[in-house]
Scaffold this active site. Sequence first.
Site: not given
Length: 265
Positions: A150, A173, A177, A209, A246
């Site tokens: 971590d 990430d 939500k 992005d 991506f």
Amino acid sequence: MTDPTPTPLPQDSASPAEAAPKDRRRLPPPGVEFPKTIKSFVKRAGRTTTGQAKAFEEFGPRFVLPYTPSAINFEAAFADSTRPEGQKGAETPPVVLEIGFGMGDATAHIAALMPSTNFLCCEVHEPGVGALLKRIGEQGLTNIRILQHDAVEVIDHMLPEGSLDGIHIFFPDPWHKTKHHKRRLIQPLLVAKLAARLKPGGYLHCATDWEPYAQQMLEVLNAEPLLKNTADGYAPKPDYRPLTKFEKRGLRLGHGVWDLVFVRK
């Protein structure tokens, strides 16, 4: 007629609250508290390929560092890294921390492009670590070290203040939500820790992005008193950061990518 009086539970039986699986899942074991700190990662499912496993075996002992809750010695950690011709005996090479390198595509590209810079890279996803080790072997890279741990604990316990020349955080990430926004990596507390570990003039480069996350990143980074934006808002993509597959696909579809580059005052 059935007696309506409920039969008392035996002395050694679990109470209804203890017996309900749903309730048990909400409670930590006796004497253990749930962690309250934000992690820099979420464990993802994934299978390590044969090639990645072989890379772990062959290159792991040299390039994967053990986590220790004490300040890292960069000179010792990168002792066998090869310096470009003419750089032997020069001053200590700059060190860049990368948090969350995924499958290591960008990491290997940048390390090859900047052979006189050392890269300390944090990633817990085992297939990703194996993939980067495989690239290290294939490309003959020597200026990368990996901590499979971590990053927040690495920052807290292994990196002294003023020890880094740069920090890369590419496509963390976004936690789309609203109720999950608190899990996002770029938060004021972590940014303050990162800023403190940069040398004066050192840089923090983030990329995403997801526009709402880019907006939050910009707000958080602007609010950190130790940092100064290098651009009027978002920065042009630095040449060293490659386009991921991506990202290329997203750009073809008209999606945006936002880079933010701040320096330590």
